[in-house]
Design an enzyme around this catalytic site. Sequence first.
Site, PDB file in Angstrom:
ATOM      1  N   CYS A 232       0.890  -1.181   0.000  1.00 16.25           N
ATOM      2  CA  CYS A 232       0.000   0.000   0.000  1.00 16.25           C
ATOM      3  C   CYS A 232       0.918   1.218   0.000  1.00 16.25           C
ATOM      4  O   CYS A 232       0.941   2.004   0.937  1.00 16.25           O
ATOM      5  CB  CYS A 232      -0.901   0.023   1.233  1.00 16.25           C
ATOM      6  SG  CYS A 232      -1.763  -1.534   1.564  1.00 16.25           S
ATOM      7  N   GLY A 236       4.946   6.832  -1.296  1.00 16.94           N
ATOM      8  CA  GLY A 236       6.230   6.145  -1.144  1.00 16.94           C
ATOM      9  C   GLY A 236       7.190   6.572  -0.059  1.00 16.94           C
ATOM     10  O   GLY A 236       8.381   6.261  -0.127  1.00 16.94           O
ATOM     11  N   ASP A 301       1.150  -1.447   4.878  1.00 18.41           N
ATOM     12  CA  ASP A 301       0.851  -0.223   5.633  1.00 18.41           C
ATOM     13  C   ASP A 301      -0.630   0.051   5.373  1.00 18.41           C
ATOM     14  O   ASP A 301      -0.991   0.796   4.473  1.00 18.41           O
ATOM     15  CB  ASP A 301       1.752   0.905   5.122  1.00 18.41           C
ATOM     16  CG  ASP A 301       1.567   2.191   5.905  1.00 18.41           C
ATOM     17  OD1 ASP A 301       0.977   2.137   6.998  1.00 18.41           O
ATOM     18  OD2 ASP A 301       1.981   3.260   5.416  1.00 18.41           O
ATOM     19  N   CYS A 354      -1.404   3.716  11.126  1.00 19.43           N
ATOM     20  CA  CYS A 354      -1.185   4.934  11.922  1.00 19.43           C
ATOM     21  C   CYS A 354      -2.425   5.178  12.783  1.00 19.43           C
ATOM     22  O   CYS A 354      -2.922   6.283  12.892  1.00 19.43           O
ATOM     23  CB  CYS A 354      -0.842   6.135  11.045  1.00 19.43           C
ATOM     24  SG  CYS A 354      -2.043   6.494   9.773  1.00 19.43           S
TER      25      CYS A 354
END
Length: 401
Positions: A232, A236, A301, A354
């Site tokens: 994912c 980048g 991620d 996150c």
Amino acid sequence: MELIHRNLAIGIHDALQETFFEKNKYADKVIERLLKSHRQWGSQDRAVVSEIFYNIIRWKKRLEYYMGESVKPTNVYKLIIAYLLWSKTNYKRFEEFEGIKIADITTKLRKGTVPTKAIEHSIPEWLVETLEKELGEKWEKEMHALNEKAPTVLRANSLRTTPRELISDLAHENVVAYTIKNHPDAVQLEEKKNVFLTTAFKEGLFEVQDASSQKIGYFLDVKEGQRVVDACAGAGGKTLHIAALMKNKGQIIALDIFEWKLAELKRRAKRAGAHNIETRVISDTKVIKRLHDKVDRLLIDAPCSGLGVLKRNPDSKWKIDQAFIDRIKKEQQQIIQDYSKMLKVGGKMVYATCSILPSENNKQVEEFIKNNPNYKMIKDEKVMPSEGYDGFYMALIERLS
């Protein structure tokens, strides 16, 4: 401080209007456009506009309480005045402020207390319930940290420089920075500056990347010469860190469902001198299937609520709801289930978010391991916002058979 000229107040008004009430745009994009279209503003003006804009977004619910909750739709100039009074910022009465009853606001401010936790921390009611349920009594400590301003952290690009050299190069451009303990590539700015205008940035010596986010590249335990997939990848940030850790040796395949994000990644990779990255758009399920059993390291991620990064994206707490979180949890489980098949036997993957909610983090990993006994968790780590940087979760998982 003596506040803002009238044109700054109008700029803040228009940006808030766009973020909240008109187009529901992302705050970072709105402020970026505003500052670009007012190049005549000096650096101090820009800093003031940016700070007031973000603080009003952060404290919107509390400010609306000071204005009188019945005020709907919100008068944005009244919102600005409520903030200026609350933060004890001097201001002049512009014509746009005429007719706003300041006495109503000051009466509430004098009280000093607010009636609910949602107003105190300036978050939606549903989020109080969710945080309390998931984090227990420590939720308020974390919410307090999430209402602080995010520090600016850079990642020194080890393909081109070291943190010490970067600090020295930035000092020549009047940007003061220092290293951070236990974060080998991180450099923190003493004060917020537009680092994208520096020569150091143009030469690819660094990327802006929070200290917590930088832990993930190390957690993935990559080795030179391996085949690594960032599933994912987005634009980048973590892909570029992995390329640097691999010293450009081996292959990184950066996947994403959005082609425009991968185009941005290519631009960034070129500037950073990262040559071992190949981008692939996930246009159908075949893209993943072709990589089954072929990958040494995999980074997932995962899309998440983003509740760990409210310091830098305070507007997202007004854009999501519990239904969104419930949907994203299903998506996370689907992604980890489908993408994990890319790993070779003996390969390792990191599942990261996150978010600070256990239901998006360790609970997802536990569920995955329960359904897939041929994988085992080696270790996991959660970084909480009260530690000073973004809230993150990461789990290292190995495929056994």
